[in-house]
Write a protein that holds these residues in place. Structure first.
Motif, short mmCIF file in Angstrom:
data_model
loop_
_atom_site.label_atom_id
_atom_site.label_comp_id
_atom_site.label_asym_id
_atom_site.label_seq_id
_atom_site.Cartn_x
_atom_site.Cartn_y
_atom_site.Cartn_z
N SER A 1 0.98 -1.26 -0.04
CA SER A 1 0.04 -0.05 0.00
C SER A 1 0.65 1.21 0.08
CB SER A 1 -0.97 0.22 1.25
OG SER A 1 -1.51 1.39 1.32
N VAL A 2 0.84 1.96 -1.09
CA VAL A 2 1.39 3.42 -1.00
C VAL A 2 0.36 4.32 -0.39
CG1 VAL A 2 2.18 5.24 -2.55
CG2 VAL A 2 2.30 2.98 -3.18
N GLN A 3 0.75 4.55 1.16
CA GLN A 3 -0.10 5.19 1.89
C GLN A 3 0.48 6.53 2.56
OE1 GLN A 3 -2.13 2.53 4.72
NE2 GLN A 3 -1.31 4.04 6.16
N TYR B 1 2.76 2.90 -10.07
CA TYR B 1 2.57 3.21 -8.77
C TYR B 1 1.63 4.45 -8.70
CZ TYR B 1 6.62 0.56 -7.73
OH TYR B 1 7.68 -0.41 -7.76
N ASN B 2 0.69 4.40 -7.72
CA ASN B 2 -0.62 5.50 -7.69
C ASN B 2 -0.01 6.21 -6.42
OD1 ASN B 2 -1.88 4.89 -9.99
ND2 ASN B 2 -2.95 3.13 -8.91
N GLY B 3 -0.25 7.54 -6.49
CA GLY B 3 0.03 8.32 -5.06
C GLY B 3 1.15 8.95 -4.81
N LEU B 4 2.48 8.79 -5.80
CA LEU B 4 3.52 9.30 -5.48
C LEU B 4 3.65 10.78 -5.47
CD1 LEU B 4 5.86 6.23 -6.76
CD2 LEU B 4 4.53 6.49 -4.48
N THR B 5 4.72 11.36 -5.13
CA THR B 5 4.77 12.83 -5.06
C THR B 5 5.86 13.42 -5.79
OG1 THR B 5 5.50 12.75 -2.70
CG2 THR B 5 3.11 13.16 -3.28
N GLY B 6 6.81 12.48 -6.27
CA GLY B 6 7.91 13.18 -6.80
C GLY B 6 9.25 12.86 -6.14
N GLY B 7 10.27 12.87 -7.28
CA GLY B 7 11.39 12.30 -6.73
C GLY B 7 12.05 10.93 -7.18
N VAL B 8 13.20 10.59 -6.75
CA VAL B 8 13.65 9.04 -6.99
C VAL B 8 14.04 8.33 -5.70
CG1 VAL B 8 14.40 9.53 -9.38
CG2 VAL B 8 16.18 9.74 -7.31
N MET B 9 13.65 9.12 -4.50
CA MET B 9 13.83 8.03 -3.41
C MET B 9 12.82 7.13 -3.36
SD MET B 9 13.73 9.37 0.59
CE MET B 9 12.86 8.39 1.70
N PRO B 10 13.05 5.85 -3.22
CA PRO B 10 12.13 4.89 -3.27
C PRO B 10 11.23 5.05 -2.06
CG PRO B 10 14.30 3.89 -3.43
CD PRO B 10 14.44 5.22 -3.15
N PHE B 11 9.84 4.90 -2.06
CA PHE B 11 8.94 5.13 -1.09
C PHE B 11 8.85 3.58 -0.08
CE2 PHE B 11 6.61 2.77 -4.39
CZ PHE B 11 5.83 1.70 -3.75
N TRP B 12 8.45 4.19 1.11
CA TRP B 12 8.18 2.89 2.05
C TRP B 12 6.95 2.80 2.26
CZ3 TRP B 12 11.80 0.07 4.93
CH2 TRP B 12 13.30 0.46 4.84
N ALA B 13 6.46 1.54 1.71
CA ALA B 13 5.08 1.20 1.72
C ALA B 13 4.53 0.87 3.43
CB ALA B 13 4.87 -0.26 0.88
#
Length: 389
Positions: free
Chosen positions: A143-145, A211-223
Motif C-alpha cells: 500500500s502506497v499510503q 504506482y499511484n499516489g507518489l509525489t515526486g523524486g527518485v527516493m524509493p517510497f516505504w510502503a
C-alpha cells in the motif's frame, strides 16, 4: 556512466553458483548424470552492481534476496528470492518479471529498459531463477499510503528513530545519516516532520505507470507494510532533531595588497572586458532563467552575463545531497547535460546569495537553453529553469 560498486559490495555468498534452476533438481542428462549447474555469477553481479547507463542504485540497494538479510538491514523493497515464480508484479499491474525489472530501471535507476535478449537481463533472470524455490510463489501486495498529518505525527521517540534509521534507511543514507552514493547525508537534520514523512511514504515519480499516489523524486517510497505509522513517528522525531552547524567563515584574501595604488587611472576604459575575460558576443547574453523549486528549497534567477559566465542571484538551496552541481542542458534533458562549476554541497546551505559559474572549456551557450541544480549520482533535478530573453 561508469559502473559503480553497490553499497553492499561483493562479499555476499554466491548462492546462485550452488543452485540449479527451479524444478531441475531431479533432472538428469541422457546418460543419467545430473546436468551441470547454471553459473549465475554474472547474474549476481548484475543484481549487486549499478547498471552501466544508470545511476548509483542497484537491485540490491532496495531488495534483499531473503529476510532477515545477511547484513541485518531491512530494505525499502520486498525480498526477491522467490520473484521469478510470482504470477504478477507491482500490485498486479504487471505479469512479466522483465517488465517489473524494466519499471525499476526506468523509474528508480535512470537506465534504459532491457529486451529479452540483452545480456544483463538474461544473466539476472538466471540468477533469480536459481534463488526461487520449487513451485509457484504468491503475488505480493503493498500500500502506497500517505503519512498521518499533524498532530498524529507527534510523539515519536528520537532514540528509537536513530536505531531504526540505522537498521533500514542506512542502506542508502549511511549509518547515522552520514551519506553514501545512494543517498544524501542528513548530518545536521532539523527536518520538518511533515516533509520527512511525505518523502518517506510517497517519494517517487508522480507520473509513474505502475504506482499511484507518489509525489515526486527518485527516493524509493516505504510502503505501509514495510514501515508502520509508529516507526514513521520515531523516524521523523529523530530527523527533526537539529545539530549545531558551524557558521561559514568569510574567505580570507591569501595575498592582500599592502600598498594599494594611491593614484588610480583617472580615465578607465569606458567599456572594459568582463572580469571573466570572455567577450559579449553570444545572442543569449542577458537571458534569464527562474529556478523553479522541485526539492531542497532551490530558488534564484540565473542570468547569462557574457560568453562564458552565468550568475545566479538570490540563490537558495539547503545544501544537501550526494553530489550536486549546476548543470546545463537542452530541452530540459539534464541527464544528457554537463556540469558547470564545483559541487554545491554546503552544510550551512545558501540563503539569498549570488554565485558565478564559468562554462567548462569547449562549451558555449549553444550547448544549453536551461540550467538545473542537479544531483549527479542519482540523476534528479532539484530545481531548474529555461532561459528567456
Amino acid at each position: 556512466m561508469p559502473r559503480l560498486a553497490s553499497l553492499f559490495g561483493s562479499t555476499a555468498l554466491l548462492l546462485g553458483t550452488l543452485a540449479l534452476g527451479s524444478g531441475c533438481d531431479n533432472d538428469t542428462t541422457d546418460n543419467g548424470a545430473a546436468p551441470d549447474p547454471v553459473d549465475t555469477t554474472e547474474g549476481e553481479r548484475v543484481f549487486r552492481e549499478a547498471v552501466e547507463d544508470g545511476n548509483t542504485f542497484t537491485c540490491a540497494t532496495c531488495h534483499a534476496l531473503s529476510e532477515p538479510a545477511d547484513d541485518g538491514l531491512r530494505r525499502v523493497g520486498h525480498p526477491l528470492g522467490d520473484a521469478a515464480h510470482r504470477p504478477t508484479y507491482k500490485n498486479g499491474e504487471l505479469t512479466e518479471l522483465r517488465d517489473a525489472v524494466n519499471s525499476c530501471l526506468d523509474e528508480w535507476m535512470n537506465a534504459d529498459a532491457w529486451t529479452e535478449d540483452d545480456d544483463p537481463w538474461v544473466a539476472l533472470e538466471q540468477f533469480l531463477e536459481a534463488q526461487a524455490p520449487d513451485g509457484p510463489a504468491p503475488a505480493l501486495s503493498f500500500s502506497v499510503q500517505a503519512p498521518p498529518a499533524r498532530p498524529d505525527l507527534e510523539g515519536g521517540n528520537p532514540d528509537a528513530g536513530l536505531q531504526l534509521f540505522n537498521r533500514s534507511c542506512a542502506a542508502c543514507h549511511g549509518i547515522d545519516a552520514a551519506g553514501t552514493q545512494q543517498g544524501p547525508s542528513f548530518g545536521s537534520r532539523g527536518l520538518d516532520a511533515e516533509y520527512s514523512a511525505r518523502r518517506i511514504r510517497t517519494s517517487g515519480r508522480a507520473d509513474s505507470d505502475v504506482y499511484n499516489g507518489l509525489t515526486g523524486g527518485v527516493m524509493p517510497f516505504w510502503a505501509a507494510d514495510r514501515l508502520s505509522d509508529d516507526e514513521l513517528r520515531d523516524l521523523v522525531a529523530w530527523l527533526a532533531v537539529e545539530e549545531d552547524v558551524p557558521e561559514p567563515k568569510d574567505p580570507v584574501d591569501p595575498d592582500p595588497d599592502p600598498d594599494p595604488d594611491p593614484d588610480p587611472d583617472p580615465d578607465p576604459d569606458p567599456d572594459p572586458d568582463p572580469p571573466s575575460g570572455c567577450g559579449k558576443t553570444h545572442p543569449m547574453i542577458g537571458a534569464t532563467a527562474v529556478l523553479e523549486e522541485l526539492f531542497h528549497d532551490v530558488g534564484g534567477v540565473a542570468e547569462i552575463v557574457d560568453d562564458c559566465t552565468i550568475t545566479i542571484s538570490n540563490f537558495t538551496f539547503d545544501g544537501q545531497g550526494v553530489e550536486v552541481r549546476l548543470y546545463g542542458g537542452l530541452g530540459g534533458n539534464y541527464d544528457a547535460g554537463f556540469a558547470i562549476g564545483d559541487n554545491l554541497l554546503n552544510p550551512a546551505g545558501y540563503d539569498g546569495v549570488e554565485l558565478s559559474f564559468t562554462l567548462p572549456e569547449g562549451r558555449t551557450f549553444d550547448d544549453l537553453d536551461g540550467v538545473s541544480v542537479w544531483c549527479v549520482p542519482i540523476g534528479i533535478d532539484f530545481g531548474s529553469g529555461m532561459f528567456t530573453q
